[in-house]
Design a protein around this motif. Structure first.
Motif, PDB file in Angstrom:
ATOM      1  N   ASP A 178      93.996  25.847  28.481  1.00  0.00           N
ATOM      2  CA  ASP A 178      93.321  26.732  29.417  1.00  0.00           C
ATOM      3  C   ASP A 178      91.854  26.320  29.644  1.00  0.00           C
ATOM      4  O   ASP A 178      91.369  26.325  30.768  1.00  0.00           O
ATOM      5  CB  ASP A 178      93.389  28.171  28.901  1.00  0.00           C
ATOM      6  CG  ASP A 178      92.975  29.161  29.971  1.00  0.00           C
ATOM      7  OD1 ASP A 178      93.808  29.464  30.838  1.00  0.00           O
ATOM      8  OD2 ASP A 178      91.812  29.590  29.954  1.00  0.00           O
ATOM      9  N   ASP A 179      91.184  25.938  28.563  1.00  0.00           N
ATOM     10  CA  ASP A 179      89.778  25.520  28.668  1.00  0.00           C
ATOM     11  C   ASP A 179      89.630  24.267  29.515  1.00  0.00           C
ATOM     12  O   ASP A 179      88.713  24.149  30.325  1.00  0.00           O
ATOM     13  CB  ASP A 179      89.221  25.215  27.268  1.00  0.00           C
ATOM     14  CG  ASP A 179      88.728  26.483  26.602  1.00  0.00           C
ATOM     15  OD1 ASP A 179      88.843  27.560  27.223  1.00  0.00           O
ATOM     16  OD2 ASP A 179      88.230  26.376  25.469  1.00  0.00           O
ATOM     17  N   GLU A 180      90.565  23.330  29.294  1.00  0.00           N
ATOM     18  CA  GLU A 180      90.501  22.069  30.044  1.00  0.00           C
ATOM     19  C   GLU A 180      90.783  22.314  31.521  1.00  0.00           C
ATOM     20  O   GLU A 180      90.160  21.705  32.393  1.00  0.00           O
ATOM     21  CB  GLU A 180      91.509  21.071  29.466  1.00  0.00           C
ATOM     22  CG  GLU A 180      91.165  20.617  28.073  1.00  0.00           C
ATOM     23  CD  GLU A 180      92.285  19.819  27.402  1.00  0.00           C
ATOM     24  OE1 GLU A 180      91.963  18.848  26.712  1.00  0.00           O
ATOM     25  OE2 GLU A 180      93.467  20.183  27.579  1.00  0.00           O
ATOM     26  N   SER A 239      90.109  25.084  33.059  1.00  0.00           N
ATOM     27  CA  SER A 239      88.901  25.718  33.591  1.00  0.00           C
ATOM     28  C   SER A 239      87.856  24.663  33.940  1.00  0.00           C
ATOM     29  O   SER A 239      87.204  24.724  34.986  1.00  0.00           O
ATOM     30  CB  SER A 239      88.307  26.704  32.579  1.00  0.00           C
ATOM     31  OG  SER A 239      89.197  27.754  32.349  1.00  0.00           O
ATOM     32  N   ALA A 240      87.688  23.709  33.018  1.00  0.00           N
ATOM     33  CA  ALA A 240      86.686  22.665  33.232  1.00  0.00           C
ATOM     34  C   ALA A 240      87.064  21.814  34.441  1.00  0.00           C
ATOM     35  O   ALA A 240      86.210  21.449  35.264  1.00  0.00           O
ATOM     36  CB  ALA A 240      86.558  21.806  31.975  1.00  0.00           C
ATOM     37  N   ASN A 284      86.483  23.710  37.573  1.00  0.00           N
ATOM     38  CA  ASN A 284      85.048  23.733  37.830  1.00  0.00           C
ATOM     39  C   ASN A 284      84.572  22.460  38.529  1.00  0.00           C
ATOM     40  O   ASN A 284      83.738  22.512  39.431  1.00  0.00           O
ATOM     41  CB  ASN A 284      84.318  23.916  36.493  1.00  0.00           C
ATOM     42  CG  ASN A 284      82.821  23.957  36.647  1.00  0.00           C
ATOM     43  OD1 ASN A 284      82.177  22.915  36.585  1.00  0.00           O
ATOM     44  ND2 ASN A 284      82.287  25.131  36.878  1.00  0.00           N
ATOM     45  N   TYR A 305      78.419  27.108  34.775  1.00  0.00           N
ATOM     46  CA  TYR A 305      79.561  26.945  33.878  1.00  0.00           C
ATOM     47  C   TYR A 305      79.822  25.480  33.546  1.00  0.00           C
ATOM     48  O   TYR A 305      80.666  25.163  32.727  1.00  0.00           O
ATOM     49  CB  TYR A 305      80.806  27.625  34.469  1.00  0.00           C
ATOM     50  CG  TYR A 305      80.653  29.129  34.484  1.00  0.00           C
ATOM     51  CD1 TYR A 305      80.414  29.815  33.289  1.00  0.00           C
ATOM     52  CD2 TYR A 305      80.683  29.856  35.665  1.00  0.00           C
ATOM     53  CE1 TYR A 305      80.230  31.181  33.275  1.00  0.00           C
ATOM     54  CE2 TYR A 305      80.505  31.222  35.662  1.00  0.00           C
ATOM     55  CZ  TYR A 305      80.284  31.890  34.457  1.00  0.00           C
ATOM     56  OH  TYR A 305      80.096  33.238  34.449  1.00  0.00           O
ATOM     57  N   ARG A 334      86.071  33.071  36.707  1.00  0.00           N
ATOM     58  CA  ARG A 334      87.097  32.174  36.167  1.00  0.00           C
ATOM     59  C   ARG A 334      87.481  31.140  37.217  1.00  0.00           C
ATOM     60  O   ARG A 334      87.645  29.963  36.916  1.00  0.00           O
ATOM     61  CB  ARG A 334      88.330  32.984  35.742  1.00  0.00           C
ATOM     62  CG  ARG A 334      88.087  33.914  34.575  1.00  0.00           C
ATOM     63  CD  ARG A 334      88.163  33.198  33.243  1.00  0.00           C
ATOM     64  NE  ARG A 334      89.530  32.986  32.845  1.00  0.00           N
ATOM     65  CZ  ARG A 334      90.008  31.829  32.388  1.00  0.00           C
ATOM     66  NH1 ARG A 334      89.222  30.792  32.301  1.00  0.00           N
ATOM     67  NH2 ARG A 334      91.260  31.720  32.027  1.00  0.00           N
ATOM     68  N   ARG A 384      85.131  29.451  31.419  1.00  0.00           N
ATOM     69  CA  ARG A 384      86.226  29.434  30.457  1.00  0.00           C
ATOM     70  C   ARG A 384      86.346  30.815  29.830  1.00  0.00           C
ATOM     71  O   ARG A 384      85.446  31.639  29.941  1.00  0.00           O
ATOM     72  CB  ARG A 384      85.938  28.379  29.370  1.00  0.00           C
ATOM     73  CG  ARG A 384      85.906  26.994  29.977  1.00  0.00           C
ATOM     74  CD  ARG A 384      85.660  25.938  28.943  1.00  0.00           C
ATOM     75  NE  ARG A 384      84.336  26.086  28.351  1.00  0.00           N
ATOM     76  CZ  ARG A 384      83.847  25.253  27.450  1.00  0.00           C
ATOM     77  NH1 ARG A 384      84.552  24.237  27.031  1.00  0.00           N
ATOM     78  NH2 ARG A 384      82.657  25.429  26.957  1.00  0.00           N
ATOM     79  N   LYS A 385      87.471  31.038  29.150  1.00  0.00           N
ATOM     80  CA  LYS A 385      87.673  32.344  28.518  1.00  0.00           C
ATOM     81  C   LYS A 385      86.501  32.702  27.619  1.00  0.00           C
ATOM     82  O   LYS A 385      86.013  33.819  27.611  1.00  0.00           O
ATOM     83  CB  LYS A 385      88.968  32.334  27.702  1.00  0.00           C
ATOM     84  CG  LYS A 385      90.201  32.391  28.574  1.00  0.00           C
ATOM     85  CD  LYS A 385      91.456  32.415  27.753  1.00  0.00           C
ATOM     86  CE  LYS A 385      92.678  32.570  28.654  1.00  0.00           C
ATOM     87  NZ  LYS A 385      93.937  32.502  27.932  1.00  0.00           N
ATOM     88  N   ASP A 399      83.470  31.774  27.820  1.00  0.00           N
ATOM     89  CA  ASP A 399      82.250  32.095  28.584  1.00  0.00           C
ATOM     90  C   ASP A 399      82.258  33.568  28.967  1.00  0.00           C
ATOM     91  O   ASP A 399      81.237  34.258  28.903  1.00  0.00           O
ATOM     92  CB  ASP A 399      82.161  31.252  29.852  1.00  0.00           C
ATOM     93  CG  ASP A 399      82.071  29.758  29.553  1.00  0.00           C
ATOM     94  OD1 ASP A 399      81.524  29.412  28.479  1.00  0.00           O
ATOM     95  OD2 ASP A 399      82.539  28.953  30.373  1.00  0.00           O
ATOM     96  N   SER A 422      88.170  38.429  28.619  1.00  0.00           N
ATOM     97  CA  SER A 422      88.458  36.993  28.672  1.00  0.00           C
ATOM     98  C   SER A 422      89.939  36.732  28.942  1.00  0.00           C
ATOM     99  O   SER A 422      90.301  35.671  29.430  1.00  0.00           O
ATOM    100  CB  SER A 422      88.031  36.335  27.361  1.00  0.00           C
ATOM    101  OG  SER A 422      88.938  36.676  26.329  1.00  0.00           O
TER     102      SER A 422
END
Lengths: 229, 398
Positions: free
Chosen positions: A74-76, A78-79, A82, A110, B310, B315-316, B318, B387
């Motif tokens: 999920d983080d990747e 998001s990045a 972005n 972000y 988002r 990210r969650k 954040d 989040s």
């Protein structure tokens, strides 16, 4: 740059599984100006969510710049969202408590850009979309067309691979629609920004070089002559 | 680097969000302020009470050792000479004040003026129990076997009520025996720091030798000894025990040093302070629940905003940090104001009780620390919930 291969997406609603996308293939190349048209319920929004990296296909593959999004955390995701995707929404989705320039700064925040650098870059973008004079205005002090210009600046501030516009003119009057479309076309021709517009306005779709129809979960590309491919 | 700049950004956003929702923020603040100030006021109150009790002990002397005769009636216990010689024989003991306690009725001018203790003592007893002499003198060793008496405040008042203007030299009947008044005491305030009940206001004091002469069966009930400050109180205690064993091998005595009493008192006061702190913490927990409620409402209201962030690449974590920082800022601000209010309340209590004003730094730091902790603890669930919101649903406004 963006490639979908046999993308399917189904939703579980209680005991019933409904497939919304039935094997979508799409290849977006750098510099494309593309529209996807379809009636409501055709799977437009689902497709947009997958292209915008907000959702993942149930099956099939989605590559963005040769990266398969299926295996990303999920983080990747998001990045990646972005850096690669710039969103423009029908109802602008500007944060009401932030000024125009602060809204434009958000994607950079972000990303970890320093405040000074982010504001500088955001200022440049606002100039480009003709909003340099109103950068400290709150969204409530702007007209619909002005809000959408700020939203376009925000979508482009991070230099994304794809500007993804979901009904960008849906909330605008015809005159402002023309203005916003002129701006998008200009960004495409002058700066080579890759743009994908999802719309049900055929006048908007007609201004795009590549035009697609989504119908019952399938995507059909039309040639300039109007024939289906 | 990225983490740092996002945190700074989130901090600024949190402050502006709290300011935007002014009324809600104030309500949340009030809960935390009351919680932190009550913790600080309660703990400081406990500390001040402890300080006050310690002061009382110190006024009497932390060098006192109380030796209580545990023998039954009819046993003579330790002799007067042995009791007085304790200070001469043991280097660790500077002074000793034995007492023979009797009681009876007091008559003056043919009228009954009281019924109370007849305490056979020496000059030293007045010193260790801080008897306040108003007129005349106290009994001394030169008054051996003399029928001299020093009367307590209440008795003296009653005697004066019969119309006499000067009590010194007057005769008073104690259990039918005539005594000459040589001294009058002022009002005596009993101190719980002295583990011996004196009851001086309703008592008369006579030479200890006279007590023994009148009733040879009455034993010494207590000896208040003064230990050398430079000597460890445990050593003094064992010296006394050894001495008592040598002079009255079959004697049974309880020996308590002031230091033991102080330690006991401090332990009790510590529990008392802890209890007060716990009572104060309850309101802090209630304040924390208020903060959690506010944050949950805030998250629910800002679902769209969260989804937009988002979509733009937050990210969650954040999102989580944004809301967590908001609740921590809220409770920390509450902690700072609460500390101020707590100190004012403590000062007010100290004025009201006439105790020394004391800022308990432990309570201030723990009050502030707990405020931050409350923000973290009660802010976590709402922040986590924020989040985990689905950005797709949020963008569609449902």
């Amino acid at each position: 740059m963006l490639r979908l291969e046999d993308v399917r997406r189904s939703f579980q609603l209680g005991p019933v599984t409904t497939e919304v996308l039935h094997g979508v293939n799409l290849n977006v190349v750098r510099g494309d100006l593309m529209s996807i048209m379809g009636p409501s319920g055709s799977g437009k929004t689902t497709l947009m969510n997958i292209i915008g990296l907000l959702d993942r296909p149930s099956s099939g593959t989605c590559w963005i710049e040769e990266r398969d999004i299926a295996n990303l955390r999920d983080d990747e995701l998001s990045a990646l969202r972005n850096r690669k995707i710039g969103f423009v929404f029908q109802s602008f989705h500007l944060l009401s408590q932030l000024s125009a320039i602060e809204n434009v700064c958000l994607p950079l925040v972000y990303r970890g850009t320093t405040r000074g650098a982010a504001r500088k870059r955001a200022g440049t973008l606002l100039e480009q979309v003709g909003m340099g004079q109103r950068k400290n205005h709150r969204p409530s002090q702007l007209s619909g067309g002005q809000k959408q210009r700020v939203a376009i600046a925000r979508a482009l501030v991070g230099n994304p691979a794809l500007l993804l516009a979901d009904e960008p003119t849906g909330a605008l009057d015809p005159e402002t629609t023309a203005d916003v479309m002129d701006l998008l076309l200009k960004l495409n021709t002058e700066q080579g920004v890759t743009i994908l517009i999802i719309t049900h306005d055929s006048l908007v779709a007609a201004q795009c070089i590549r035009q697609m129809q989504i119908h019952q979960g399938r995507l059909i590309e039309q040639t300039a002559s109007g024939e289906d491919v | 680097m990225r983490v740092f700049s996002v945190l700074i950004f989130n901090g600024r956003e949190a402050v502006s969000s709290l300011r935007r929702n002014g009324l809600r923020t104030i309500l949340g603040l009030i809960g935390v302020i009351i919680g932190v100030s009550s913790v600080i006021a309660m703990v400081s109150l406990g500390e001040m009470a402890k300080q006050q009790a310690r002061k009382q002990f110190e006024a009497l002397g932390t060098d006192l050792v109380v030796i209580r005769n545990n023998q039954g009636q009819g046993q003579s216990g330790i002799g007067i000479a042995d009791a007085l010689q304790l200070a001469d024989k043991e280097a660790s003991i500077l002074n000793s004040a034995p007492r023979i306690l009797g009681n009876g009725s007091f008559r003056y001018g043919g009228k009954e003026v009281g019924y109370g203790s007849i305490q056979g003592v020496t000059r030293a007893f007045a010193g260790v129990s801080k008897l306040p002499l108003k007129e005349g003198r106290f009994v001394t060793i030169f008054d051996v076997n003399q029928n001299y008496t020093v009367v307590g405040h209440t008795i003296a008042e009653k005697m004066l009520a019969t119309g006499t203007s000067d009590l010194l030299g007057e005769l008073i009947e104690l259990n039918g025996i005539l005594f000459t008044v040589i001294g009058i005491l002022d009002h005596y305030e009993e101190s719980y720091a002295l583990p011996v009940h004196v009851g001086a206001n309703e008592s008369v004091f006579i030479p200890i030798t006279t007590s023994r002469r009148i009733d040879s069966n009455q034993p010494i009930d207590v000896i208040i000894a003064v230990a050398d400050r430079s000597i460890d109180h445990e050593t003094a205690k064992s010296d006394i025990q050894k001495y008592l064993n040598s002079v009255t091998p079959q004697g049974q005595f309880d020996i308590t040093t002031a230091k033991e009493l102080i330690a006991q008192m401090e332990q009790q006061m510590g529990i008392f302070t802890l209890l007060l702190g716990a009572v104060g913490s309850i309101s802090l927990v209630v304040g924390g629940i208020g903060v959690m409620n506010i944050m949950l409402v805030s998250v629910a209201e800002r679902r769209m905003e969260i989804a937009i962030r988002r979509a733009l690449g937050a990210r969650k974590r954040d999102i989580r940090s944004q809301f967590l920082i908001e609740s921590i800022i809220l409770t920390t601000a509450g902690g700072i104001f609460g500390t101020g209010l707590g100190l004012v309340a403590t000062w007010g209590i100290s004025r009201f009780t006439n105790w020394d004003f004391l800022i308990s730094w432990i309570s201030v730091s723990s009050g502030l620390g707990t405020a931050v902790g409350v923000g973290l603890f009660f802010g976590f669930q709402p922040a986590h919930q924020a989040s985990q919101l689905d950005p797709i649903a949020g963008l569609q406004g449902n």
